[in-house]
Motif scaffolding. Structure first.
Motif, PDB file in Angstrom:
ATOM      1  N   UNK A  85     -18.650 -55.551  26.038  1.00 52.58           N
ATOM      2  CA  UNK A  85     -19.123 -54.507  25.453  1.00 52.58           C
ATOM      3  C   UNK A  85     -18.833 -53.259  26.279  1.00 52.58           C
ATOM      4  N   UNK A  86     -17.828 -53.125  26.961  1.00 50.19           N
ATOM      5  CA  UNK A  86     -17.523 -51.961  27.729  1.00 50.19           C
ATOM      6  C   UNK A  86     -17.999 -51.908  29.011  1.00 50.19           C
ATOM      7  N   UNK A  87     -17.544 -51.293  29.893  1.00 51.90           N
ATOM      8  CA  UNK A  87     -17.805 -51.173  31.260  1.00 51.90           C
ATOM      9  C   UNK A  87     -19.256 -50.675  31.468  1.00 51.90           C
TER      10      UNK A  87
ATOM     11  N   UNK B 261     -21.517 -45.409  25.923  1.00 50.68           N
ATOM     12  CA  UNK B 261     -22.054 -46.655  26.072  1.00 50.68           C
ATOM     13  C   UNK B 261     -23.716 -46.853  25.909  1.00 50.68           C
ATOM     14  N   UNK B 262     -24.167 -45.477  25.468  1.00 43.70           N
ATOM     15  CA  UNK B 262     -25.498 -45.592  25.268  1.00 43.70           C
ATOM     16  C   UNK B 262     -25.981 -45.997  23.832  1.00 43.70           C
ATOM     17  N   UNK B 263     -25.275 -45.793  22.909  1.00 39.63           N
ATOM     18  CA  UNK B 263     -25.827 -46.292  21.432  1.00 39.63           C
ATOM     19  C   UNK B 263     -26.637 -47.603  21.551  1.00 39.63           C
ATOM     20  N   UNK B 264     -25.819 -48.554  21.894  1.00 50.82           N
ATOM     21  CA  UNK B 264     -26.703 -49.819  21.622  1.00 50.82           C
ATOM     22  C   UNK B 264     -27.885 -50.115  22.472  1.00 50.82           C
ATOM     23  N   UNK B 265     -28.193 -49.490  23.456  1.00 50.53           N
ATOM     24  CA  UNK B 265     -29.584 -49.601  24.247  1.00 50.53           C
ATOM     25  C   UNK B 265     -30.406 -48.287  23.379  1.00 50.53           C
TER      26      UNK B 265
END
Length: 451
Positions: free
Chosen positions: A210-212, A220-224
Motif C-alpha cells: 500500500x505504499x511506503x 498516503x493519507x487517503x485510506x486512513x
C-alpha cells in the motif's frame, strides 16, 4: 562493497540503497567498528519489516560479537523498543536496523549508547566511518554471545504508565501501520484499553503493498482519512515504518499537521508539570511558543533532528520536545521519541474532556495557518539559499540560522533548510491568522527556488 565513499553515513544515522550503499558486508564492519569505538559489554539489536533487514541484522550481530560484545536480539520491532530495552535493561548500547519512511529499496541503522543516548556524527558515527575506511579494527580475543529476548511486556507497561486507565472511555480509533511494525504493539495495548480499533494496512509486509509507510506524503493519507469517515471514528492514527512517529487525523478524516500536535502535547505536559522547559524545532514556531508561554512553560528552540534534540533535552532536563515532522520526545522515555505515547495521551484527553480532537487544534490552525513541509530537489542548494537570502534578508525583522535559515516578518515567517536524511531542501511557512498571505508567500518562495 561497491560504495567506497560510505555515502550511507548521515548526520545522525545511516540511510542507503541496498545493496550498493548498504549490504551485509558493510553491516558486519559497522558492528565490529561500533564494538571497537564504544567497547560495550551488551548491545540490543532489532530490525524493521524491510526485506533486507534480516540479512543486515545477522551480519551486524556477527560483527558486534567479533568485537567482543554480547547481543540482546529483540527481533522484529520498532525503533523505540530498542531505546526502551537499552535504558530499561541497563545495556551499553543499541542498534536499530531501519530506513523508517525512506523508499522501498533503502535500509539504514540508528545507534544509541547507554541510557539510549543517540550516536551522531560528532559522538561516534564519524569514528565508526573512519575505522571502516581505514579498515582498522580490533577484533576481541573471544567473541561475544547472542541471546534472543522478549522485552515487550515491560515496554507495554511503560507505555501504559503515561495514562490513567480509569480515565479512558470507549473510543473508536482507526489505526494504520502502513504495513510497517506498529500493529503488533497496538495488539498488545488493545488487551488493556477500552478502545475499538479499526485496523487497516495492518499486516507487516516489507513489500509495502500500500505504499511506503510515510503519512507525510499526501498520497498516503487517503485510506486512513476515508476509514475514519466510513467508520465514524473519533480519530485516526498512522505510523511510519519503524513507528517512532505517529500522525493524527481528526473525526472528519482531516489530516492534522504535526505542528499543531506539538502545541497540544506541550499544553498537556505543562498541566502535569508546571513551569517546565519545552523544546521545539525552528521550522514552525509561533503557535508552540505562544502556548508554552501562556501555560507558564519555557520554550526553547533547537536544531532539527533526533540526536540534536535529545542532547539539548538532557542538558535542559526538558519534560517534552516536539518536531513538526511528528517526532515527540519525553523525559520519562529517557528523552527519546515515541510514536505510541502521543496518541495514548490524546486518547486520554478525548476521554476526559468528551470533546472532539478537532476542537483542540481549531484555534491553532486559525491563528497560525501553515504550509506544512514542502520538499524540493535542487541541483545547487547553496545557490538556492543565496537567492532566497538576497530576496528576503533586508526586509526581515529577524534572521536566525539555528537550522537552515529562518526569516521572521511582522505577520509571517518561514524556514528553509536542507534535509539530514534525503537530498532535498525543505520549506515551511506560517502566518499570523492570514491564510492568503501564507499561501501567497509560499508560492513566491517556491517560484524563487524552482527558478
Amino acid at each position: 562493497m561497491q560504495d567506497l565513499s560510505l555515502s550511507c553515513f548521515k548526520a545522525y544515522d545511516l540511510r542507503g540503497k541496498v545493496p550498493k550503499e548498504l549490504n551485509p558486508d558493510l553491516a558486519f564492519k559497522i558492528g565490529l567498528a561500533y564494538a571497537t569505538v564504544f567497547n560495550p559489554r551488551t548491545v540490543a539489536v532489532g530490525y524493521d519489516v524491510r526485506l533486507s533487514s534480516p540479512s543486515l541484522r545477522s551480519a551486524l550481530i556477527e560483527g558486534l560479537n567479533r568485537g567482543g560484545a554480547d547481543v540482546k536480539d529483540i527481533g522484529l520491532c520498532g525503533t523505540e523498543e530498542i531505546y526502551h530495552a537499552v535504558f530499561n535493561l541497563g545495556l551499553d548500547g543499541g542498534i536499530m536496523i531501519t530506513a523508517s519512511h525512506n523508499p522501498k529499496g533503502y535500509n539504514g541503522m540508528k545507534f544509541v549508547r547507554q541510557k539510549a543516548i543517540p550516536v551522531s556524527g560528532d559522538s561516534g558515527l564519524n569514528k565508526i566511518k573512519e575505522l571502516i575506511l581505514k579498515d582498522s579494527f580490533h577484533p576481541a580475543s573471544s567473541s561475544g554471545l547472542v541471546e534472543h529476548i522478549d522485552n515487550t511486556s515491560q515496554y507495554i507497561a511503560h507505555l501504559l504508565s503515561y495514562v490513567s486507565l480509569e480515565n479512558l472511555h470507549p473510543l473508536k480509533i482507526v489505526v494504520d501501520p502502513g504495513n510497517g511494525g506498529a500493529g503488533k504493539i497496538v495488539d498488545f495495548l488493545e488487551e488493556h484499553l477500552p478502545f475499538n480499533f479499526v485496523k487497516i494496512n495492518y499486516e507487516p509486509d516489507g513489500d509495502f503493498p500500500n505504499g511506503v509507510p510515510n503519512p507525510l506524503l499526501f498520497e498516503n493519507r487517503a485510506k486512513t482519512s476515508q476509514a475514519v469517515v466510513r467508520h465514524k471514528a473519533d480519530m485516526g492514527i498512522a505510523w511510519d515504518g519503524d513507528f517512532d512517529r505517529c500522525f493524527f487525523f481528526d473525526e472528519n478524516g482531516e489530516y492534522i499537521e504535526g505542528y499543531y500536535l506539538v502545541g497540544l502535547l506541550a499544553k498537556m505536559l505543562l498541566e502535569k508539570y508546571p513551569g517546565e522547559k519545552i523544546l521545539h524545532d525552528p521550522r514552525l514556531t509561533w503557535n508552540t511558543r505562544e502556548i508554552v508561554l501562556q501555560h507558564g512553560g519555557v520554550p526553547l528552540e533547537t536544531k532539527t533532528g533526533h540526536a540534536f534534540i535529545k542532547e539539548r533535552m538532557r542538558a535542559e532536563n526538558a519534560v517534552y520536545g516536539g518536531e513538526m515532522s511528528s517526532h515527540h520526545y519525553f523525559r520519562g522515555f529517557s528523552y527519546c521519541d515515541s510514536g505510541m505515547i502521543p496518541w495514548l495521551l490524546v486518547a486520554e484527553l478525548l476521554s476526559v474532556s468528551g470533546k472532539k480532537i478537532s476542537e483542540f487544534i481549531a484555534d491553532a490552525k486559525e491563528s497560525y495557518p501553515s504550509s506544512g513541509e514542502i520538499n524540493r530537489r535542487v541541483e545547487d542548494s547553496e545557490k538556492c539559499f543565496k537567492q532566497v537570502r538576497e530576496e528576503f534578508q533586508s526586509k526581515a525583522l529577524a534572521v536566525t540560522e539555528i537550522d537552515g535559515m529562518s526569516f521572521e516578518f511582522a505577520d509571517w515567517r518561514f524556514n528553509l533548510r536542507t534535509s539530514n536524511t534525503e537530498p532535498v531542501i525543505r520549506l515551511n511557512v506560517e502566518s499570523r491568522g492570514n491564510t492568503m498571505l501564507m499561501e501567497r508567500m509560499t508560492e513566491k518562495i517556491l517560484n524563487l527556488i524552482d527558478s
